[in-house]
Design an enzyme around this catalytic site. Structure first.
Site, PDB file in Angstrom:
ATOM      1  N   ASN A 135      -7.460   1.910  10.106  1.00  0.00           N
ATOM      2  CA  ASN A 135      -5.509   2.030  10.694  1.00  0.00           C
ATOM      3  C   ASN A 135      -5.839   2.033  12.157  1.00  0.00           C
ATOM      4  O   ASN A 135      -6.970   2.899  12.798  1.00  0.00           O
ATOM      5  CB  ASN A 135      -5.518   3.356   9.883  1.00  0.00           C
ATOM      6  CG  ASN A 135      -5.420   3.658   8.308  1.00  0.00           C
ATOM      7  OD1 ASN A 135      -5.159   2.786   7.839  1.00  0.00           O
ATOM      8  ND2 ASN A 135      -4.458   4.887   8.299  1.00  0.00           N
ATOM      9  N   ARG A 182       0.432  -0.948  -0.050  1.00  0.00           N
ATOM     10  CA  ARG A 182      -0.045   0.203  -0.009  1.00  0.00           C
ATOM     11  C   ARG A 182       0.625   1.248  -0.017  1.00  0.00           C
ATOM     12  O   ARG A 182       1.442   1.387   0.794  1.00  0.00           O
ATOM     13  CB  ARG A 182      -1.016  -0.444   0.909  1.00  0.00           C
ATOM     14  CG  ARG A 182      -1.607   1.355   1.329  1.00  0.00           C
ATOM     15  CD  ARG A 182      -2.794   1.388   2.650  1.00  0.00           C
ATOM     16  NE  ARG A 182      -3.598   2.589   2.803  1.00  0.00           N
ATOM     17  CZ  ARG A 182      -3.341   3.557   3.732  1.00  0.00           C
ATOM     18  NH1 ARG A 182      -3.094   3.542   4.550  1.00  0.00           N
ATOM     19  NH2 ARG A 182      -3.871   4.910   4.041  1.00  0.00           N
ATOM     20  N   GLU A 192      -6.757   8.695   6.833  1.00  0.00           N
ATOM     21  CA  GLU A 192      -6.963   9.149   7.870  1.00  0.00           C
ATOM     22  C   GLU A 192      -7.199  10.452   7.891  1.00  0.00           C
ATOM     23  O   GLU A 192      -6.454  11.804   8.004  1.00  0.00           O
ATOM     24  CB  GLU A 192      -5.606   9.142   8.115  1.00  0.00           C
ATOM     25  CG  GLU A 192      -5.539   7.734   8.306  1.00  0.00           C
ATOM     26  CD  GLU A 192      -5.008   7.681   9.980  1.00  0.00           C
ATOM     27  OE1 GLU A 192      -3.918   8.954  10.861  1.00  0.00           O
ATOM     28  OE2 GLU A 192      -3.913   6.743  10.259  1.00  0.00           O
ATOM     29  N   TYR A 237      -4.239   2.229  15.761  1.00  0.00           N
ATOM     30  CA  TYR A 237      -3.074   2.896  16.621  1.00  0.00           C
ATOM     31  C   TYR A 237      -2.739   1.824  18.541  1.00  0.00           C
ATOM     32  O   TYR A 237      -2.606   1.351  18.756  1.00  0.00           O
ATOM     33  CB  TYR A 237      -2.254   3.949  16.283  1.00  0.00           C
ATOM     34  CG  TYR A 237      -1.700   3.342  14.804  1.00  0.00           C
ATOM     35  CD1 TYR A 237      -0.317   2.897  14.888  1.00  0.00           C
ATOM     36  CD2 TYR A 237      -2.171   3.710  13.840  1.00  0.00           C
ATOM     37  CE1 TYR A 237       0.806   3.143  13.342  1.00  0.00           C
ATOM     38  CE2 TYR A 237      -1.625   4.254  12.721  1.00  0.00           C
ATOM     39  CZ  TYR A 237      -0.241   3.474  12.384  1.00  0.00           C
ATOM     40  OH  TYR A 237       0.474   3.542  11.946  1.00  0.00           O
ATOM     41  N   HIS A 245      -2.714  11.110   0.758  1.00  0.00           N
ATOM     42  CA  HIS A 245      -2.029  11.383   2.040  1.00  0.00           C
ATOM     43  C   HIS A 245      -1.136  12.176   2.876  1.00  0.00           C
ATOM     44  O   HIS A 245       0.418  12.509   2.958  1.00  0.00           O
ATOM     45  CB  HIS A 245      -1.247   9.710   2.243  1.00  0.00           C
ATOM     46  CG  HIS A 245      -0.808   8.977   3.453  1.00  0.00           C
ATOM     47  ND1 HIS A 245      -0.883   7.824   4.078  1.00  0.00           N
ATOM     48  CD2 HIS A 245      -0.732   9.448   4.453  1.00  0.00           C
ATOM     49  CE1 HIS A 245      -0.693   7.843   5.255  1.00  0.00           C
ATOM     50  NE2 HIS A 245      -0.431   8.277   5.686  1.00  0.00           N
TER      51      HIS A 245
END
Ligand code: FCB
Length: 478
Positions: free
Chosen positions: A304, A87, A176, A306, A131
């Protein structure tokens, strides 16, 4: 590799279905360097990185991993690693330097070669269209605060779709959007460095609109691959049973998770609790037809993950012990703060290591969105730990191996029959990231890679975690 790592490999490999995708993820601005090569234009991040104090120790993204000139070496690393998929993101200002108008053929050519080489190496491309590197001329016109940026994004997406649509396996529109709106426009710790707090919400809405328009553009171009988005999610809990903590946790859940996922998956913004309604007033004014545009059918949802977040009412600035620190000065203006998880170890960034919350999150997403939740990829998962800048030998990153094994294990167990989220279809898992790289405002101070990069010599040294992921990749097939 230690005996214990070897046993996690066997156990994990046994849980991985044959069609499950193992990958690594990266982003253009964090690895490419070559910021002025072959007609690339500047981005919001080029400008932000030049501001004194914006990046830890004044680190420069100018060279980063020099991936632009070392793609062959990096593809070989992926091929030897044995991953199915890579990716990566396209740099909008490399492809369309002005953010509108003429397309830079040399920019397209770079990604064209990258895609062909990946395919030749047996690594399937997953492409992220945005991004975070907004073309600077658009940023000067307000960036994502300006509705026109959504339209420009769709035009650029169409250009990428026409050139690469025959070869890209998965398309991710945005990475994001919450990070861009929150860190970039609300708190000012990322590009473009605006400090608008709740007045940053139009930057959320316009990114979401850009997502919807880009999906339409990709479909109109007839791309062969599947289409989704990558949202970061943190499961949110209140710090105590006190009403105030509960209310602020609910509000934070909206700010961080639901403002992005609800319109994409359900076609509406979440209803805020009455007491915090004024914070969200910008969203009350959006056009009904925008929500229809944002609510496009998706083939997959990118997650995503974390860390989890615990929220307490009252001003507290940034992180409290083992809570993530965002921007203490701006956070102090808000009537809530992030509380610590003393029970968890933390990463180099101070983020709590809480793999079980990934299972909780998967359950929560399915409870919230039901049949509207498409099959899911974990599009990013990984951790930074303190590691030397230079190395001559192996890098023993047992903490990263533990992190990855526990998170992947948690995701596989939760979604296996009888698991807590066994009604979630999990398609794959992408480690963030292949190479140590330019970690945004943290510069080169946070190393997330499976491969160590010496930023003086640009030498790549696979860490123990690289060999661990490689053995997992091999073992699942045997
Ligand atoms: C995510 C970003 C990615 C990287 C990791 C550590 O939020 O998408 O670019 O910075 O964090």
């Amino acid at each position: 590799m230690t005996v214990q790592d070897a046993s996690t490999v066997g156990d994990l490999a046994g849980r991985i279905r044959p069609d499950f995708i193992l990958g690594v993820a990266a982003a253009a601005f964090q690895i490419e360097g070559a910021l002025t090569a072959d007609g690339r234009g500047p981005s919001s991040w080029d400008a932000f990185a030049e501001k004194p104090g914006a990046i830890v120790d004044g680190h420069s993204p100018a060279v980063a991993c020099d991936h632009y000139n070392r793609t062959d070496e990096d593809i070989s690393l992926m091929q030897d690693l044995g991953v199915d998929s890579y990716r990566f993101s396209l740099s909008w200002p490399r492809i369309q330097p002005g953010g509108k108008g003429p397309i830079n053929q040399q920019g397209l050519d770079f990604y064209d070669r990258l895609i062909d080489k990946l395919l030749k190496a047996g690594v399937s491309p997953m492409v992220t269209l945005f991004h975070w590197d907004t073309p600077l001329p658009l940023e000067h016109d307000g960036g994502w605060l300006n509705r026109a940026t959504a339209e420009r994004f769709a035009e650029y997406s169409a250009a990428a779709a026409h050139r690469f649509g025959d070869r890209v396996a998965q398309w991710v529109t945005l990475n994001e959007p919450v990070s861009v709106a929150l860190q970039g426009y609300a708190l000012g710790v990322h590009a473009p460095g605006r400090r608008l707090l709740f007045d940053a919400l139009p930057a959320a809405h316009h990114q979401l609109l850009g997502h919807g328009l880009a999906v339409q553009a990709l479909r109109a171009a007839g791309v062969a691959g599947t289409i989704g988005v990558a949202n970061v999610h943190s499961p949110v809990s209140p710090a105590s049973k006190r009403l105030g903590d509960g209310l602020m946790a609910k509000a934070f859940d909206l700010i961080f998770n639901r403002v992005y996922a609800d319109p994409i998956l359900l076609g509406r913004y979440p209803k805020p609790p009455l007491q915090v309604k004024p914070w969200f007033r910008a969203l009350g004014k959006v056009r009904e037809e925008d929500l229809k545009t944002i609510h496009q059918p998706l083939d997959f949802y990118g997650l995503n993950y974390y860390y989890p977040v615990k929220v307490a009412s009252g001003r507290g600035g940034g992180g409290d012990g083992s809570a993530p620190v965002i921007n203490p000065e701006m956070m102090a203006k808000l009537p809530f703060h992030l509380a610590a998880f003393p029970e968890y170890e933390t990463t180099g960034f101070g983020w709590p290591v809480a793999p079980e919350h990934l299972g909780i999150l998967l359950r929560e997403l399915k409870d919230r969105y039901g049949d509207a939740l498409p099959p899911l990829f974990i599009t990013e998962s990984g951790a930074s730990f303190p590691e030397p800048e230079h190395t001559r030998g192996p890098v023993h990153d047992a903490d990263r191996i533990r992190y990855l094994a526990s998170h992947l294990g948690q995701a596989l167990r939760a979604t296996a029959p009888g698991g807590i989220a066994d009604d979630v279809e999990l398609l794959g898992y992408y480690v963030w990231t292949l190479l140590d790289n330019f970690e945004w405002a943290a510069g080169y101070s946070q190393r997330f890679g499976l491969v160590h990069v010496d930023f003086d010599t640009l030498e790549r040294t696979p860490k123990d975690s690289y060999y661990w992921y490689q053995s997992l990749s091999k073992a699942r097939r045997s």
